[in-house]
Design an enzyme around this catalytic site. Sequence first.
Site, short mmCIF file in Angstrom:
data_model
loop_
_atom_site.label_atom_id
_atom_site.label_comp_id
_atom_site.label_asym_id
_atom_site.label_seq_id
_atom_site.Cartn_x
_atom_site.Cartn_y
_atom_site.Cartn_z
N HIS A 103 -11.47 12.09 2.33
CA HIS A 103 -11.47 10.72 2.80
C HIS A 103 -11.35 10.60 4.31
O HIS A 103 -11.92 9.70 4.91
CB HIS A 103 -10.30 9.99 2.14
CG HIS A 103 -10.31 8.51 2.34
ND1 HIS A 103 -11.41 7.74 2.02
CD2 HIS A 103 -9.38 7.66 2.82
CE1 HIS A 103 -11.13 6.48 2.31
NE2 HIS A 103 -9.92 6.40 2.81
N HIS A 137 -8.23 11.57 -0.52
CA HIS A 137 -7.81 10.30 -1.11
C HIS A 137 -7.61 10.58 -2.59
O HIS A 137 -8.44 11.25 -3.21
CB HIS A 137 -8.91 9.25 -0.90
CG HIS A 137 -8.47 7.85 -1.19
ND1 HIS A 137 -8.20 7.41 -2.45
CD2 HIS A 137 -8.24 6.81 -0.36
CE1 HIS A 137 -7.83 6.14 -2.39
NE2 HIS A 137 -7.85 5.74 -1.13
N GLN A 185 -7.58 14.82 4.83
CA GLN A 185 -6.99 14.01 3.77
C GLN A 185 -7.87 13.90 2.52
O GLN A 185 -9.04 13.54 2.61
CB GLN A 185 -6.71 12.59 4.28
CG GLN A 185 -6.12 11.69 3.20
CD GLN A 185 -5.58 10.39 3.77
OE1 GLN A 185 -6.32 9.53 4.22
NE2 GLN A 185 -4.27 10.26 3.77
N ARG A 224 -2.35 10.68 6.68
CA ARG A 224 -2.52 9.30 7.16
C ARG A 224 -2.13 8.30 6.08
O ARG A 224 -2.47 8.48 4.91
CB ARG A 224 -3.97 9.06 7.55
CG ARG A 224 -4.24 7.63 7.98
CD ARG A 224 -5.65 7.43 8.45
NE ARG A 224 -6.65 7.50 7.39
CZ ARG A 224 -6.95 6.49 6.56
NH1 ARG A 224 -6.30 5.34 6.64
NH2 ARG A 224 -7.88 6.64 5.65
N ARG A 265 -0.58 9.43 0.13
CA ARG A 265 -1.83 9.93 -0.44
C ARG A 265 -1.79 11.42 -0.75
O ARG A 265 -2.34 11.86 -1.75
CB ARG A 265 -2.98 9.63 0.54
CG ARG A 265 -3.35 8.17 0.51
CD ARG A 265 -4.44 7.85 1.50
NE ARG A 265 -4.86 6.47 1.30
CZ ARG A 265 -5.71 5.84 2.11
NH1 ARG A 265 -6.21 6.45 3.17
NH2 ARG A 265 -6.06 4.59 1.86
N GLU A 319 -7.35 2.17 -2.65
CA GLU A 319 -5.92 2.23 -2.94
C GLU A 319 -5.42 0.83 -3.32
O GLU A 319 -4.38 0.68 -3.93
CB GLU A 319 -5.19 2.74 -1.69
CG GLU A 319 -3.73 3.05 -1.91
CD GLU A 319 -3.15 3.90 -0.77
OE1 GLU A 319 -3.88 4.74 -0.22
OE2 GLU A 319 -1.98 3.72 -0.45
N PHE A 362 0.86 -1.18 0.00
CA PHE A 362 0.00 0.00 0.00
C PHE A 362 0.89 1.23 0.00
O PHE A 362 2.07 1.15 0.36
CB PHE A 362 -0.88 -0.01 1.26
CG PHE A 362 -2.36 0.12 0.97
CD1 PHE A 362 -2.99 -0.78 0.15
CD2 PHE A 362 -3.11 1.13 1.56
CE1 PHE A 362 -4.36 -0.67 -0.10
CE2 PHE A 362 -4.48 1.24 1.32
CZ PHE A 362 -5.11 0.35 0.49
N LEU A 368 -15.39 6.12 -3.19
CA LEU A 368 -14.01 5.64 -3.08
C LEU A 368 -13.64 4.57 -4.10
O LEU A 368 -14.40 3.64 -4.35
CB LEU A 368 -13.78 5.09 -1.67
CG LEU A 368 -12.33 4.69 -1.36
CD1 LEU A 368 -11.41 5.89 -1.39
CD2 LEU A 368 -12.26 4.01 0.00
#
Lengths: 242, 584
Positions: free
Chosen positions: B350, B237, B235, B385, B285, B254, B122, B251
């Site tokens: 996000h 995304h 954040q 994050r 991100r 990821e 990730f 969404l």
Amino acid sequence: MAEEITLSVFRGDRSGGREQEYKIPAVPGMVVLDALHYIQAHQAPDLAVRWNCKAAHCGSCSAEINGSAKLLCKTRVDDYTDEVIHVRPMHTFPVIKDLVTDVSWNYEKLRQIPAFQPAIKAPFTLHQRDVDRIQEFRKCIECFLCQNICHVLRDHSAKDAYWGPRMMIRMAELQMHPLDTADRIDLLKGSAGIGYCNITKCCTVVCPQGINITDNGIIPLKERVADKYFDPLGGLVRKMHK
Amino acid sequence: MSENFERHAYDILIIGSGGAGLRAAVAAAEGGAKVAVLGKSLLGKAHTVMAEGGVAASLGNVDPADGWETHFYDTMRSGHFINNYKMVEVFAKEAPDRVLELEQWGAVFDRTPEGRIMQRPFGAHTFRRLAHVGDRTGMEIIRTMEQKILTVNVDVFQEITATKLFIDNGRVAGTVAYYREDGRFALFTAKAVVIATGGWGKAYKVTSNSWESTGDGAALAFRAGAELVDMEMVQFHPTGMVWPPGVRGLLVTEGVRGEGGLLRNSEGERFMEKYDPQRMELSSRDVVARSIYKEVQAGRGTPHGGAWLDITHKGPEYIKRKLPGMYQQFMALADVDITKTKFEVGPTIHYTMGGIKVDALTCATNVPGLFAAGECAGGLHGANRLGGNSLADILVFGKRAGDGALEFIQGHEGTPKVEEAEVQAEIERVLQPVGQESGENPYALHEQLQEIMANHAGISRNGPELEQGLQKMLELKERAKSMSAPGSRTFNPGWHSVHDVRNMITLCEAIIRGAIERKESRGAQWRLDHPDELEEYGKINFVHKMEDGEVKTYTSPVAEMTAELQELFQLGAAPGIAKSGKKE
């Protein structure tokens, strides 16, 4: 697509109600839930509808759209060309208001299912091929559309006799976990009432997660019940070869 | 007018029924406390369900060189070092145990060929670290927690909205809440309260968040005297859906990039080569989101203003197996088959890194008896994050908050009291909009709030726009005092919205104030007028307090890491890489 959409939405509560028509502008890609949100924002702020994720993950927005049990967030408005979209609450559960129903019975039943009882302590050694079939059942989002459409519950109101497809799938997932030690066969045959399912597969048809509820869950559980109660010796042999 | 209300007394009250709240409840109940959980949704529907890619824990099942030190290193770096390092340390150390515990409780993760829990790569994680179940990991975790909570002695109140925290002699005393079903009220008194109500991503229009993410618990705690930290850090995304409009913001996990998906601009260029040639699509991100934004700004966007994401080279069978939810989502909602064609993605709100300021070990706030865990708390993630860290966050700090509350009630005698008059006054305030035909429409105010946040405190920010945004938000705050909710108390979403909007306005004011004060670019905070990351701002967090109904902003020093932990950043590579001798 049409520039204006007509929705006929059930408005009412425990004491009764009727459908009411709303006309709203269409937006490309709009789902029925978007249409209801538009109505809330511009025409009927107190229109009650349960929803959370709007991504078909949470299973909150179950309803009946033109007679079919569906998730409002996954049903596109342009699936219904030149016809009024009728939106009604799930039939099997008591209406609280408008499209919101009282689904608490399902949580009562979930609580009555003996929990996972692993024989050993994690980390487990489990192979993907051993968990494939229970992962299918764990995809359930608890939208209760299967409970809504199951004719035992829907047409015969037999909630005291049969716990419905969602509970069967939960028990299938536990019974088929390679490390689980609890036994739910007596429960299945007894108060959970698996015998009431006569395999019409309506639940499988409406499942938004595509779980093969009947073929992969309920029928194998019925076989286990039959093994234990009606063919104990054969059941023992099969168990030894599991 | 005097309203009847139910009375419930508990040792520990948990507000929020997502992963953090349920984990806190299990901890508190296993310690012998009488526990209640309040949730504004049905059990198992919380925003946790939307987490897709996985839960980050250095189990080392796929990359044995992984360990807590490297998870710590990755998380601090990604947070641009304004994280609370003590939180990050316990987090990195305890995440593996919390994941294994889920397996013990019935979660069924995807497996490695050896039969262990599978872990996927990730963004900005040095090693393959995310335990997962296809692309529905959050669903697996919330379901496991739901099933666990049904086996322990905890009272769960579903579809109930808490509106105010009461304080007695400086100590938290309980809350008043109403049932959405019929609008009746209940007073919950408790010796300790845990807030676990998630973030406030619904303050933005293009968002991947569910309706619940309106920051109720953080706003309640703030009004009760708790401090908020790092609020400016919101954040984006990098990959939300951009077309059709009905699903904009939804969404795209990821995991698509984790499984090998490639990002390209309208010219077919793999543009991440320009922005982060080492990590490419799996950069952090904030970097990927900004890169997509910059490409679109430069005129190299897709037809609907995004970037192309392409995973077709992995083949239909693999895609349907590892990303079944994504496959179905695009088929059903966008008529796009991601196994056959590239698809459009763009930044979407996000996660809110900031939140209630808490003690790293106990999750205690500055208000005695009040605790917070999960997305509503701040400090763990700093300025940005990492994917997979939020699911680990709710488990590690959910448990710690439950344990912290338990320890608190064991060390403090007595039960705080709530005055009858205070309860009646709050009920009167809450009921005021119900049945009113004239007044501000909460749905319209929500839309305006989202516009202000998108235009003035979005992915790119600058001083004058933020200042204007603040003025607009303060005007909105005034207008919000006269919101109305026609209809009855029975399941009235307009009425529910009144509370959501009020809470979001409170938090958005803090977001904007923090963003104005942080005159630099760091992580999610991107200031066009202050494009560089500045050393002096790396030493401070912005903290907000409510004083006489006004939001006041202060600075607080970032705690300095111990020498031992600092050494982890001087090895020339991530600790696991440096120690194993492999090249990064």
